[in-house]
Design a protein around this motif. Structure first.
Motif, PDB file in Angstrom:
ATOM      1  N   ASN A 264      10.916 -31.821 -10.673  1.00  0.00           N
ATOM      2  CA  ASN A 264       9.543 -31.384 -10.943  1.00  0.00           C
ATOM      3  C   ASN A 264       9.261 -29.999 -10.384  1.00  0.00           C
ATOM      4  O   ASN A 264       8.306 -29.345 -10.810  1.00  0.00           O
ATOM      5  CB  ASN A 264       8.539 -32.402 -10.399  1.00  0.00           C
ATOM      6  N   GLY A 265      10.101 -29.511  -9.460  1.00  0.00           N
ATOM      7  CA  GLY A 265       9.934 -28.171  -8.916  1.00  0.00           C
ATOM      8  C   GLY A 265      10.442 -27.072  -9.833  1.00  0.00           C
ATOM      9  O   GLY A 265      10.215 -25.884  -9.577  1.00  0.00           O
ATOM     10  N   LEU A 266      11.128 -27.451 -10.903  1.00  0.00           N
ATOM     11  CA  LEU A 266      11.648 -26.456 -11.845  1.00  0.00           C
ATOM     12  C   LEU A 266      10.547 -25.987 -12.789  1.00  0.00           C
ATOM     13  O   LEU A 266       9.796 -26.800 -13.325  1.00  0.00           O
ATOM     14  CB  LEU A 266      12.786 -27.057 -12.679  1.00  0.00           C
ATOM     15  N   LYS A 267      10.483 -24.679 -12.986  1.00  0.00           N
ATOM     16  CA  LYS A 267       9.526 -24.121 -13.934  1.00  0.00           C
ATOM     17  C   LYS A 267       9.908 -24.586 -15.339  1.00  0.00           C
ATOM     18  O   LYS A 267      11.069 -24.464 -15.741  1.00  0.00           O
ATOM     19  CB  LYS A 267       9.541 -22.594 -13.871  1.00  0.00           C
ATOM     20  N   GLY A 268       8.946 -25.141 -16.055  1.00  0.00           N
ATOM     21  CA  GLY A 268       9.190 -25.600 -17.419  1.00  0.00           C
ATOM     22  C   GLY A 268       9.339 -27.109 -17.529  1.00  0.00           C
ATOM     23  O   GLY A 268       9.410 -27.638 -18.626  1.00  0.00           O
ATOM     24  N   VAL A 269       9.382 -27.800 -16.379  1.00  0.00           N
ATOM     25  CA  VAL A 269       9.459 -29.263 -16.399  1.00  0.00           C
ATOM     26  C   VAL A 269       8.042 -29.826 -16.399  1.00  0.00           C
ATOM     27  O   VAL A 269       7.241 -29.487 -15.528  1.00  0.00           O
ATOM     28  CB  VAL A 269      10.258 -29.809 -15.199  1.00  0.00           C
ATOM     29  N   ASP A 270       7.753 -30.667 -17.386  1.00  0.00           N
ATOM     30  CA  ASP A 270       6.437 -31.300 -17.475  1.00  0.00           C
ATOM     31  C   ASP A 270       6.389 -32.542 -16.597  1.00  0.00           C
ATOM     32  O   ASP A 270       5.408 -32.772 -15.900  1.00  0.00           O
ATOM     33  CB  ASP A 270       6.137 -31.653 -18.927  1.00  0.00           C
ATOM     34  N   SER A 271       7.459 -33.363 -16.641  1.00  0.00           N
ATOM     35  CA  SER A 271       7.491 -34.552 -15.797  1.00  0.00           C
ATOM     36  C   SER A 271       8.925 -35.029 -15.616  1.00  0.00           C
ATOM     37  O   SER A 271       9.780 -34.806 -16.466  1.00  0.00           O
ATOM     38  CB  SER A 271       6.646 -35.678 -16.393  1.00  0.00           C
ATOM     39  N   ALA A 272       9.149 -35.670 -14.482  1.00  0.00           N
ATOM     40  CA  ALA A 272      10.430 -36.316 -14.195  1.00  0.00           C
ATOM     41  C   ALA A 272      10.098 -37.633 -13.508  1.00  0.00           C
ATOM     42  O   ALA A 272       9.413 -37.643 -12.486  1.00  0.00           O
ATOM     43  CB  ALA A 272      11.293 -35.449 -13.291  1.00  0.00           C
ATOM     44  N   VAL A 273      10.575 -38.734 -14.094  1.00  0.00           N
ATOM     45  CA  VAL A 273      10.273 -40.054 -13.553  1.00  0.00           C
ATOM     46  C   VAL A 273      11.559 -40.852 -13.419  1.00  0.00           C
ATOM     47  O   VAL A 273      12.275 -41.067 -14.402  1.00  0.00           O
ATOM     48  CB  VAL A 273       9.278 -40.816 -14.460  1.00  0.00           C
ATOM     49  N   VAL A 274      11.853 -41.262 -12.182  1.00  0.00           N
ATOM     50  CA  VAL A 274      13.058 -42.036 -11.892  1.00  0.00           C
ATOM     51  C   VAL A 274      12.792 -43.522 -12.110  1.00  0.00           C
ATOM     52  O   VAL A 274      11.756 -44.036 -11.701  1.00  0.00           O
ATOM     53  CB  VAL A 274      13.518 -41.796 -10.434  1.00  0.00           C
ATOM     54  N   ASP A 275      13.759 -44.197 -12.742  1.00  0.00           N
ATOM     55  CA  ASP A 275      13.763 -45.657 -12.858  1.00  0.00           C
ATOM     56  C   ASP A 275      14.940 -46.147 -12.018  1.00  0.00           C
ATOM     57  O   ASP A 275      16.099 -46.039 -12.438  1.00  0.00           O
ATOM     58  CB  ASP A 275      13.925 -46.068 -14.327  1.00  0.00           C
ATOM     59  N   LEU A 276      14.642 -46.628 -10.810  1.00  0.00           N
ATOM     60  CA  LEU A 276      15.711 -47.047  -9.897  1.00  0.00           C
ATOM     61  C   LEU A 276      16.532 -48.205 -10.458  1.00  0.00           C
ATOM     62  O   LEU A 276      17.751 -48.238 -10.304  1.00  0.00           O
ATOM     63  CB  LEU A 276      15.134 -47.431  -8.536  1.00  0.00           C
ATOM     64  N   ASP A 277      15.855 -49.168 -11.098  1.00  0.00           N
ATOM     65  CA  ASP A 277      16.569 -50.328 -11.637  1.00  0.00           C
ATOM     66  C   ASP A 277      17.572 -49.914 -12.719  1.00  0.00           C
ATOM     67  O   ASP A 277      18.668 -50.457 -12.796  1.00  0.00           O
ATOM     68  CB  ASP A 277      15.594 -51.350 -12.203  1.00  0.00           C
TER      69      ASP A 277
ATOM     70  N   ASP B 143      21.509 -27.679 -17.677  1.00  0.00           N
ATOM     71  CA  ASP B 143      22.277 -27.330 -16.476  1.00  0.00           C
ATOM     72  C   ASP B 143      21.360 -27.139 -15.272  1.00  0.00           C
ATOM     73  O   ASP B 143      21.719 -27.506 -14.151  1.00  0.00           O
ATOM     74  CB  ASP B 143      23.116 -26.069 -16.710  1.00  0.00           C
ATOM     75  N   ASP B 144      20.170 -26.549 -15.486  1.00  0.00           N
ATOM     76  CA  ASP B 144      19.202 -26.402 -14.391  1.00  0.00           C
ATOM     77  C   ASP B 144      18.805 -27.778 -13.844  1.00  0.00           C
ATOM     78  O   ASP B 144      18.684 -27.968 -12.628  1.00  0.00           O
ATOM     79  CB  ASP B 144      17.927 -25.685 -14.870  1.00  0.00           C
ATOM     80  N   ILE B 145      18.604 -28.726 -14.758  1.00  0.00           N
ATOM     81  CA  ILE B 145      18.202 -30.076 -14.339  1.00  0.00           C
ATOM     82  C   ILE B 145      19.353 -30.770 -13.614  1.00  0.00           C
ATOM     83  O   ILE B 145      19.153 -31.390 -12.566  1.00  0.00           O
ATOM     84  CB  ILE B 145      17.719 -30.887 -15.560  1.00  0.00           C
ATOM     85  N   TYR B 146      20.569 -30.637 -14.150  1.00  0.00           N
ATOM     86  CA  TYR B 146      21.732 -31.216 -13.466  1.00  0.00           C
ATOM     87  C   TYR B 146      21.883 -30.617 -12.058  1.00  0.00           C
ATOM     88  O   TYR B 146      22.166 -31.327 -11.102  1.00  0.00           O
ATOM     89  CB  TYR B 146      23.012 -30.973 -14.262  1.00  0.00           C
ATOM     90  N   ASP B 147      21.689 -29.301 -11.954  1.00  0.00           N
ATOM     91  CA  ASP B 147      21.793 -28.631 -10.651  1.00  0.00           C
ATOM     92  C   ASP B 147      20.731 -29.152  -9.680  1.00  0.00           C
ATOM     93  O   ASP B 147      20.994 -29.304  -8.481  1.00  0.00           O
ATOM     94  CB  ASP B 147      21.662 -27.114 -10.798  1.00  0.00           C
ATOM     95  N   ALA B 148      19.519 -29.413 -10.177  1.00  0.00           N
ATOM     96  CA  ALA B 148      18.442 -29.928  -9.319  1.00  0.00           C
ATOM     97  C   ALA B 148      18.797 -31.318  -8.790  1.00  0.00           C
ATOM     98  O   ALA B 148      18.529 -31.636  -7.628  1.00  0.00           O
ATOM     99  CB  ALA B 148      17.123 -29.967 -10.099  1.00  0.00           C
ATOM    100  N   ILE B 149      19.408 -32.140  -9.647  1.00  0.00           N
ATOM    101  CA  ILE B 149      19.829 -33.478  -9.211  1.00  0.00           C
ATOM    102  C   ILE B 149      20.911 -33.348  -8.148  1.00  0.00           C
ATOM    103  O   ILE B 149      20.870 -34.036  -7.117  1.00  0.00           O
ATOM    104  CB  ILE B 149      20.314 -34.316 -10.415  1.00  0.00           C
TER     105      ILE B 149
END
Length: 69
Positions: free
Chosen positions: A25-38, A54-60
């Motif tokens: 969510n800290g990346l510019k251009g991301v509207d939402s990120a929601v984790v499903d732990l299950d 790649d930006d999202i993979y790097d953030a993870i």
């Protein structure tokens, strides 16, 4: 907007969820990120003209977890 679901290895608790969501969510251009732990994944809605997969993979990675590409 583009919506993707990314499998993430190693997430087991609320701290994991907060870390991954916070980094993405800290990346510019991301509207939402929601984790499903299950399910062991994160659903991300983003503007693909501002942020890449790649930006999202790097953030993870930065959060300390392993995205499955």
């Amino acid at each position: 907007m583009k919506d993707v679901t990314i499998e993430v290895r190693g997430m087991t608790c609320g701290h994991c969820k907060m870390a991954v969501e916070g980094e993405i969510n800290g990346l510019k251009g991301v509207d939402s990120a929601v984790v499903d732990l299950d399910a062991g994944n994160v659903k991300v809605s983003f503007d693909e003209t501002s942020v890449t997969m790649d930006d999202i993979y790097d953030a993870i990675d930065e959060a300390g977890y392993e995205p499955v590409k």
